[in-house]
Structure formats: structure tokens, C-alpha cells
Write a protein that holds these residues in place. Sequence first.
Motif, mmCIF file in Angstrom:
data_model
loop_
_atom_site.group_PDB
_atom_site.id
_atom_site.type_symbol
_atom_site.label_atom_id
_atom_site.label_comp_id
_atom_site.label_asym_id
_atom_site.label_seq_id
_atom_site.Cartn_x
_atom_site.Cartn_y
_atom_site.Cartn_z
ATOM 1 N N MET A 75 -7.344 -0.363 -4.715
ATOM 2 C CA MET A 75 -6.208 -0.120 -4.017
ATOM 3 C C MET A 75 -5.679 1.205 -3.870
ATOM 4 S SD MET A 75 -4.817 -3.223 -3.080
ATOM 5 C CE MET A 75 -3.040 -3.039 -2.852
ATOM 6 N N THR A 88 1.656 -2.925 -4.207
ATOM 7 C CA THR A 88 0.376 -3.598 -4.018
ATOM 8 C C THR A 88 0.701 -5.065 -3.825
ATOM 9 O OG1 THR A 88 -0.022 -4.123 -6.399
ATOM 10 C CG2 THR A 88 -1.151 -2.284 -5.577
ATOM 11 N N TYR A 109 -5.866 2.582 -0.261
ATOM 12 C CA TYR A 109 -4.691 3.387 0.384
ATOM 13 C C TYR A 109 -4.440 4.815 0.260
ATOM 14 C CZ TYR A 109 -3.488 -1.602 1.168
ATOM 15 O OH TYR A 109 -3.762 -2.936 1.821
ATOM 16 N N GLY A 134 0.723 -1.101 -0.102
ATOM 17 C CA GLY A 134 -0.101 -0.100 -0.021
ATOM 18 C C GLY A 134 0.836 1.102 0.019
#
Length: 878
Positions: free
Chosen positions: A755, A728, A759, A565
Amino acid sequence: MDRLAAMLLRHGRVAPSLLAREPAPELPGGTPEWLRGRALNHAPAPADGLLALESDLFELGFVLSAPLRRRLAAMDAGELPAVGRALLGGLLARLGGAVDHVPLFRGFPRSVPADTFELYVRRVFSVLLQEPEQPCVLCGRVATVHPVAPCAHLVCRACWDGADYSACPICHRRLDPADPFLRPASEPPADARPPVDPRRRTLLSLCEDPMEEAGAIVRAVLTRQSPPRPEDRDEVLAALDAHWPAAPSWLPEAIPVRETRAAVLAVALRHDPAGFAELLDRHAGTATDVLRVLYAAMGGDPGLRTRPPRRTTLPRPLRRTLLAALDRLSLPLLVEDLERHRAAWVHMAEVLHPHEHHRRFPTAALAFAALRGTPLGTGTPFARAMLDHAAGHPGVLAFDGVRLRPVTFARRIESALRAGDLPAALALLRTRPGELARRLAHLARLADGPDAAAALAAAVTEAAPRVSPAVLVAALGRLRTAPGGARLFFPRGGAAKAMSVLDERPPIPAATVAAVSGAIEAEMLRRAAALPPLRLALLDEGLTDLLAPAAERSASAALVRIPRGSVQPIPGGERIRLFLHWADSPDERVDLDLSVAVFDERWRFVGLCDYTNLTLGPRAAVHSGDLTSAPEPLGSSEFVDLDVRAVRRLGGRYVLPTVLSYNDVPFERLARGFAGFMETPPGQFGEDGGDGEAFDARAVRQRFDLAGPAKVLLPLVADLWSRTMRWTDVNLGVSGEIHDIDRHARSLARLASAMEDVYGLGDHVTLWELARWHAAARAEEVLIRHRDGTTTLHRRTPGEPPAAFAARLTPLPSPAPAPTGDTPLPDFAALVTADVPLAPGAQVYALYPALLDPTTTTLLDAADLLTPLTPATQLTPA
């Protein structure tokens, strides 16, 4: 190289075994020309050989410490080549350079055809229409068509260039190296010597006592509060297995992570069955701990994600030891633990035979009778004994006249949550601090009004001192992240298959978030204040881009250990080269594909570069060609060159490099497999149409292993607008037998955009916060280094509490710059790049340790910032 020496070398320590006089080993197949014939051959004088070795190491990014250099300088000209080969071979393996990297098109990128469809048609015509001893169906030439080995496809030597192809041009499988079709490739151009990223330079130090150093590494991993990375866990288990007579002294008093603990106990069981009972008594506090040990001992996953490949018959003494451990537990907790993993325990009961020992271990026998639904209305001595024992534990088991039924804590808490009864839920969860922390976001949504918020904050304040820091940090991030974007789920599987859904939950009132998060932060500061004080702490503003470590049990082994992240810059050059290398499983062919999908700023598909489309746009992305097999010893390598400016001109913003197992073979079956990316400096890798070496270890910026049951890996998402990448390291859940980027592009885009939502928009705990807690609670002064290179100094005022000092430590520049005169060196530092002087013995976290000397400083991993925050009264492990 033995395992201990390899483990130490990964940590920058050179073991004496690498410096012993021995015959020089063979060079790795992929050792580049610029290394051969220098330090690896006999030099005319030892001094010249040492200079050559230093030069080769420096180009790879490694520097010799003064003690190590003195040891090498004392060697004669006959010893140094062996040492050079051992050192360079081990370090090349870390960078991916210990193998030959031969793409399908050896002239890549110059010789890659611009029209992939035309190439495909030529291949189809050849395989369908070409006949032996007949003119070529493509060019009409006679006597130019011959079969190649081992696939036996008929290949025209005039239509297909054997100096450019490294495999069969029809099926793209590797050929016998002696096949006449393969001709020597043209000589590569003069070496361009790309510079190594200064952040990646590493100091190699001399390890005087390998056993002591190995013990320190093992203890550091085993005392971490969060599950270790697979590479760390495997390294520790291999060291324990290989050095068991000394290994028990390496074990810490407590091993917080339960699955790691079980794997260690399984090693102890193999080497010391007699001493196993004592270790089990010390480390196994629940029935699930015992189950994990059983799984690990049978070759299964101690994380209980998959069953063992076999169910082993246990010796009678071991069965008694395990049943005794279960019998010592309280009946309510034992019954609940067995129910939590019901299918696994029913399976294991067949090897434990608990009813055979019901008089000796009555509590264990009773819990298994309830688990298995054993009929107890028969009036037998066993049935009467079980019912009598159950009568002494009212509220735990209910007898329906035939069988005992468990009344579990989980059922009661779920009923309270479904009813929205916060007081009832808190009353139950106060007895389970870890469970309260894990359900904190759900509880906060039930806290309707100031009184409920205050009650929740009070419950958190009471429970937090008994919860592990890893659990608290995860709960804090979930609590602070507002809904509205996407939610990501990482099921606890070896492939870490991520799933995303729209977050439609109601928001948590800001007052509740402030009250509860304040309670957690106060607890973390209290723990930090109990640690040894610091004179000066140095914090790097760049740590705000790095997240606190979480879910690392499925993290890939990587050259640069970036927490999932987190965001980091992509290489600064305009061209980036992605690489993939793998070798077939010993018993099956494996066809991996390196592919790239490009999306615009709204995640609309722009294009792809893979085996179906070797060039994207006007060579904005160029693929090196699809290899469909990777037999040992050569294996196979694929590359993709990205021209950042050209991709942006096509409208691309997000670039998704992906590794896919085309024929559905999990990565864990590979003989070896890794991928990564390089920076392509000017004049290198065929710039301006020339040929060049496809792989250069000096230009590697990241390298990671392919492992686990995954079949589709998305390692990162590159944002070409901001020139950053989000690490990731997740796998896409897939089914079927054929996997390519075209089939999975939409799923990958959904996952990647989720993602970015989770994040990028979420308020997760960062390494900056972890370091700030340490600094605010322990240091007299804190120096903050900002992104522009300026620094500001913050001094604790007399009597200032840690919470107030922490509030003043922000990553924003303040009006008080650091003084320019003499200042003490930091004795604690948390940095992106360790490029500043530090006090002797300083504790340092650095994403890029650079030239830090591990013999004079204490190097910390990201997880090591959490471990010291463990309370002495902790009841809830990670």
C-alpha cells in the motif's frame, strides 16, 4: 428514531419528528456520566435546559444553528428532556458512545499485568487442576473457590479481583451481570473534559421539509459516477423502501452505477410490480442489468459477486417483462453479455423459461439456446426457428451441425492484444470506449514509436467523450504510475481482499504518457468548462494528500470519510487509544481481537501487542485484555494504548492496528461491530497510573463499522516518523479457523508495504487535481491556500484556455500573494477543513465540514467532484 430522521441527522439535519413531544426514551447504555443529569433531566427553566443541552452537544462536537436553537427555545421544560435524549442518543451512536465500553481489566491500563505468560500459566493451572470444594491451587486458601456463570469455571476470589475483571478470568467470556464474582469497580477520577478536535465540530440545522431533504440526499447518491459507499447505498435503499409512495419522484432520470440501479429496481419491483416494466425499460440497457435486478430481487448481491441465497420462482407476467427487456437488445451484445456471466445466466434460465416464448421473444430464445448449448440439429419447429433467426446474424453465432457457438468481442480483442497488434486492437476498441479506457495502460505499452503513440492519443480523444469520469480518472492514474514497486489488486468481492505482486511490467514511454494523459485531461477540462462559471474558487494544498475516490463499494462506514490510499495526520498527542466494540451474532459466539503489530523502517518485525502479549516493551503499548464472547446487551470492548515516543524508542516506525475474527466468523454476522481511535489528552484514560473512563466520545478522532464477509481488517498504517496515517481500509484474504496477529503478521506487512508503494510512489489522481480542473475551467480567479496558511491568488488572463490556466495552478507558493483588501467570497471551495467564510450558496467539498451550514451552502462528497463531469453523451457507466 425512525429511519428518515436518522438519515437526516447523519447529514447534520434535525427532522421535526425528533422535536415532537413524546415520552423521553431510555438512555443508551454507554451514555457517560458527564451527560447524565444535565440536559437529559427536567431543568428548573427551559432556558437553563437549553443551555445544558447546548453544552452537552458542544462537548460532543455539535453546534446548534440559529433556527434550530429558536425552535428548541420555544419548548417547555417537559419537552426538552425528550428532545435532548433523542439528539444526544443519535449523535453518540455516530461516535461509538451509545454502548457500554467495559474492557476485561476495568482498571485498564494501570491494572493490566506486565507478564502475559505468567497470567496464562495461572489460567491454565486453574482450569486443569482446580477442583470444587478444594483449596485454591494457586494460593492454597480454603472456601474461596466458586464457579462463575455461565461458563462454570472454578475461580478463586482471592487470586482474581472481581472489582477489576469484567469477565471470567479463566476463559475471558462475559459473565452473568448478577454473578457474585463481579464486584463494583472503584469510582473513576474527576472528569478531565478532553477537547473535541475543532475540525470535527458540526453544525446541526433544522430540517423544515424532511421529505424534500431526503429526496435531495437520495438523488445526490444515485447520480454519482462511482459506486457509493455501502452506508450511502443502504441508507438510500432504506429510505426508498420506507417511503415508496413518494420515492419514485426522488429517482433521477439516469442512475449511472449499475449495481445501485439494480438495487433500486428491486425495491420498485417489491412495491409496484405494475410500474416495474416502465422503470426496467428506462434503466436496463444490457442483459447484465437484467441479471443484477434478478439477483437483487432474490436477496443476492447486485454486484454479482455472490449468488443469491435462494432461487425464487417468478410470476409469469414478470418473466415476460424480463424476457421482453432482453429481446429488445441487439443479438451480438446480448450473446456477449450472457457469455460474460455464463454460470449465472444458466442458473437463471431455469426460472425464466425462455424457450417457452421463443415465438414472442425470438432474440432472447436464440441467445439462451447458444448459451445452454441446446441441440438444434433435431429438425423440430423450435430448432428450425432458431437456425433461421441465427442465419440473419452472420458472424455472431457459428453452427457446428449440432449447436450454436458464440463468436464474442472479448475473444477477438484478446487475440489482438496477445499478438501485440495495436491497430487491430484499436479498431475493435473504438466501438467500446469504456473498454478502451480500462485497457489503456496495456495499450500504451504496445504503442512503440511516435506514430503509434499519436494513434493511441487520437483514439483516446475520440473515445473519451463517451466514457464516465470515474473510469477516465482510474485510467489516468494507472497510465502515469511507473512500474518497479508493487501492484495491488482488489477483487470485486464484498471483503475487498487485496493482493499484491511485484510490478515487473516494462515502463511506458514518457512521450506516450504525456500524449495520452494530455488527451484525458483536455477532455475533463472541456467537461468542466461546460458547467456554470465561478467568480472565485478556493483550493487547499492539503488536498494533494487525498486521492480521488475509487473502489468505494467496499469502503467501511466511517466518521471521517477518507478516500482509500489517502494520508492524514495522526492525533497530535503522545498517546493514542485504539478501540473495538462488538456484540455476538444472535446464533453464535464471536471472538474478535484488537491487535497491533509494529515494524521498523525496513518492515522488519519489532513486536506485537495482543491477547498473547498484553504489554509491548516498557508499556509502549498496553492491551486491555482479551474478551472471548460478547453477548447482548453489553457486548464486548477491547482497547490498545499506544505511547508514540516509547514505540519509537523500541525501533518502531510503522504501526498496523488490526481487527481479527479469531473464530472465523465474518463481520457481517455481528449484531453490531465498530472500531476506531481516540486521542488521549493529558490526565485522561488513566494517565500517570490512574484509572479513568476507557471510552470518551469527545476524544474520538475516527470510528468505522465492521461489515461484510471480511474476517481480518487492516484499517490504516500509521507512520510514527512522519506522524501520519495512510487510510487503507482493506481486508486480508485468510483461510482456516484461528486468526491472530502472530499468524498473519507477515502477510499484513506485505500488504501494508505494498500500500505504501502503490499509493506513496504512484502518481494517482488526487482531489487536488479534480478541484483544479473545476477551478481552471470555470473560475475567473483561483485562491490557493498553502500548508503554512499563506495564500496566493491566480487570475485568468483574457482568452487564456483552461489547460494553460490549470498549468499555472500549482500547490507551490508563487510570488503573487493574495491581496489583503476586500475580496469576494469563494463560490466554490475544496478544502481539508472548512474554516473560512464562503459566499451564500457556495459549493464546498471539505473532509472536515466543521461549522458549514447545509442550508446556505451545498456540501459535496468526494464523489460529487466527479459527477458534474459526466458528459451528456456518456455510454459507459461506472
